[in-house]
Scaffold this active site. Structure first.
Site, mmCIF file in Angstrom:
data_model
loop_
_atom_site.group_PDB
_atom_site.id
_atom_site.type_symbol
_atom_site.label_atom_id
_atom_site.label_comp_id
_atom_site.label_asym_id
_atom_site.label_seq_id
_atom_site.Cartn_x
_atom_site.Cartn_y
_atom_site.Cartn_z
ATOM 1 N N LYS A 246 0.994 -1.249 0.153
ATOM 2 C CA LYS A 246 -0.030 0.057 0.002
ATOM 3 C C LYS A 246 0.921 1.260 0.059
ATOM 4 C CE LYS A 246 -3.841 2.431 1.921
ATOM 5 N NZ LYS A 246 -3.710 3.513 1.311
ATOM 6 N N ARG A 266 -7.809 10.485 -8.943
ATOM 7 C CA ARG A 266 -8.675 9.868 -8.426
ATOM 8 C C ARG A 266 -10.027 10.432 -8.716
ATOM 9 N NH1 ARG A 266 -8.273 6.758 -2.407
ATOM 10 N NH2 ARG A 266 -10.597 6.481 -2.369
#
Length: 545
Positions: A246, A266
């Site tokens: 991550k 995003r």
């Protein structure tokens, strides 16, 4: 459809509290709309003007809106601001102002729904040095022709918050019922084309039209999300799982077709101009037409840098060459959504990973597949030692569900929980921070609206407070004493000790010991937590890991 009819419907919806009543009311109106009206109507109901994938933005802030309303009403701008502060709601204040407007030297014509949409489109397309003046002309004309109730919803649409409680879920259900089509097809089509207005048109044609929807290059889709979880729970549920690093970076979606490349953030904004080096790396890494999902991380001397270094590049509009030399951005790709005309979002994750490794050379996120908790824990600790955030655990059979925060992907991070919330208000600081905002009111989503959840006042450096002030100062909607309210546009990541039940906030919960972590301007207001996710977090506090 007249905009007056749309406004009357919004007023009825705003007065309702029952979800089923609201859905039934919208359901009644959908079949009678024309081909041109239906997608506009659906988007407007959710407080949106353009499809989620569209780069178009009206770009009208509170100040320009207040100026346009003041001109039409024949009052000074300060009087508009005063009315809004008194009412606490821009829409209702504008409605009251228009009800007693003094300026009568306008030709008043009924507004059509499509006409309002075309005017919004014109405002979004205006650029250059004359853009503010041109936008103001259109805003004046719209409010000059608007009846008071229409003014309430025109103002709210322009500021991006309709506040009638019709979120995507409710509108989707109304589409399902109005055109008698399967709910799963409507949801899947929405995920693939990222425009509920277009989905409504397809639903009118029938189930087959919905079934035929596929994702397409240069129309970005929302990114699949993860929730917090644990290694032991994922192993118990799925057996062998995939674990990936991550990264502390910024999510991206890379599209390539016939040699043309674009990269999206995003928030689905086209950021190709800001990341030319990343685009070049990914373009060279594959000869195929693809849609890739990944993370951009900042590196220096082989070590990852904090997320804020990535955001500096995303914000950068000038002197890119110097900034590219200063900060090396590296893409790490972890998913393949599309390849050479084939949509893969319904393909299991393990198969997508295999296809990804076959079409992409380098840039692929590190991964292990294991059913052993010790192996996964070791991989997690190694990720932390390398300076990364933690790991992701993914079920091998998981399909890619755009915009959904499901239980098939979970994130494993160190103990402090964090949450993403919208900044909707603030109080002025004191002492040396008297000219800056000192504490902030944060909100989560509930039924399409934003509801207060917590305040945060710790974790800010003086430099960060100055940056936040610059980002928020032009979005002030109302001010009363030390308190201000903002047009929702900024997202904070906030750490907390626990979530508590609380009657002090509308959402019914509050954060204990909230602390500012960072600005998430890679996220939109739609990406923040909703009340059901808050409730789930609250309940999981009492469940052993």
């Amino acid at each position: 459809m007249l905009f007056a009819e749309f406004s009357a419907l919004c007023a009825r919806l705003e007065a309702l509290s029952g979800r089923l009543e609201m859905i039934a009311l919208v359901q009644e109106h959908l079949p009678g709309l024309s081909e041109a009206e239906l997608p506009v109507f659906v988007r407007f109901l959710m407080g949106k003007i353009f499809p989620d994938w569209s780069p178009d933005k009206v770009g009208v802030g509170p100040s320009l809106l207040y100026e346009g309303v003041a001109y039409v009403a024949g009052v000074k701008k300060d009087a508009v601001v005063e009315a809004i502060n008194r009412e606490g709601d821009v829409g209702r204040a504008v409605e009251q102002i228009l009800a007693r407007k003094e300026q009568t030297a306008f030709f008043s014509a009924e507004l059509e729904l499509e006409e309002v949409y075309r005017d919004f489109g014109y405002i979004a397309g205006v650029g250059g040095s004359r853009s503010q003046r041109e936008k103001l002309k259109v805003i004046r004309r719209l409010f000059a022709n608007a009846q008071p109730l229409e003014g309430r919803y025109l103002a709210r649409l322009l500021l991006g918050e309709l506040r009638i409680g019709m979120g995507e879920g409710n509108v989707r259900e109304a589409v399902v019922r109005a055109f008698d089509v399967p709910a799963d097809l409507v949801e899947h089509a929405h995920q693939a084309c990222n425009d509920l207005g277009e989905v409504a048109l397809l639903a009118r044609k029938g189930a087959q039209a919905l079934s035929d929807v596929r994702i397409s290059v240069f129309r970005p889709v929302k990114m699949m999300l993860a929730q917090q979880g644990s290694i032991t729970a994922m192993l118990a549920d799925h057996g062998s799982v995939a674990a990936e690093i991550k990264y502390d970076g910024s999510r991206f979606q890379f599209h390539k077709k016939d040699g043309a490349c674009r990269i999206y953030s995003r928030k689905l904004e086209d950021v190709t101009h800001a990341l030319p080096d990343v685009v070049q790396i990914l373009d060279a890494a594959t000869s195929h037409d693809v849609i890739l999902d990944g993370e951009v991380i900042a590196m220096k001397d082989g070590e990852p840098l904090p997320f804020q270094f990535v955001l500096r590049r995303f914000r950068r509009k000038h002197d890119l060459a110097a900034h590219i030399e200063e900060i090396e951005l590296v893409p790490r790709v972890f998913d393949l959504l599309y390849v050479d005309g084939e949509s893969l979002i319904d393909t299991p994750f393990s198969d997508r990973r295999a296809r990804l490794e076959a079409v992409l050379s380098g840039c692929i996120a590190e991964q292990i597949v294991s059913a052993d908790a010790d192996d996964l824990e070791s991989f997690y600790q190694q990720a932390l030692q390398k300076g990364h955030e933690g790991i992701m655990i993914k079920a091998p059979h998981s399909t890619y569900t755009p915009g959904v925060r499901g239980k098939l992907w979970v994130k494993i991070k160190p103990a402090v929980d964090t949450i993403d919330l919208a900044v909707i208000g603030a109080e002025w600081g004191e002492g040396r921070r008297a000219r800056l905002f000192g504490s902030f009111l944060l909100a989560c989503r509930k039924n399409g609206n934003l509801v207060p959840l917590s305040k945060v006042a710790t974790g800010f450096s003086d430099e960060m407070l100055a940056l936040v002030y610059d980002l928020l100062k032009d979005t002030v909607l109302t001010a009363s004493g030390k308190e201000v309210r903002f047009e929702p546009a900024l997202v904070f990541e906030v750490g907390y000790a626990e979530i508590q039940m609380s009657p002090n906030y509308e959402g019914g919960f509050a954060l204990r010991f909230p602390r500012f972590v960072r600005i998430r301007d890679d996220k939109s207001i739609e990406d923040i937590e909703d009340i059901e996710q808050i409730r789930d977090r609250y309940e999981r506090q009492f469940t052993p890991a």
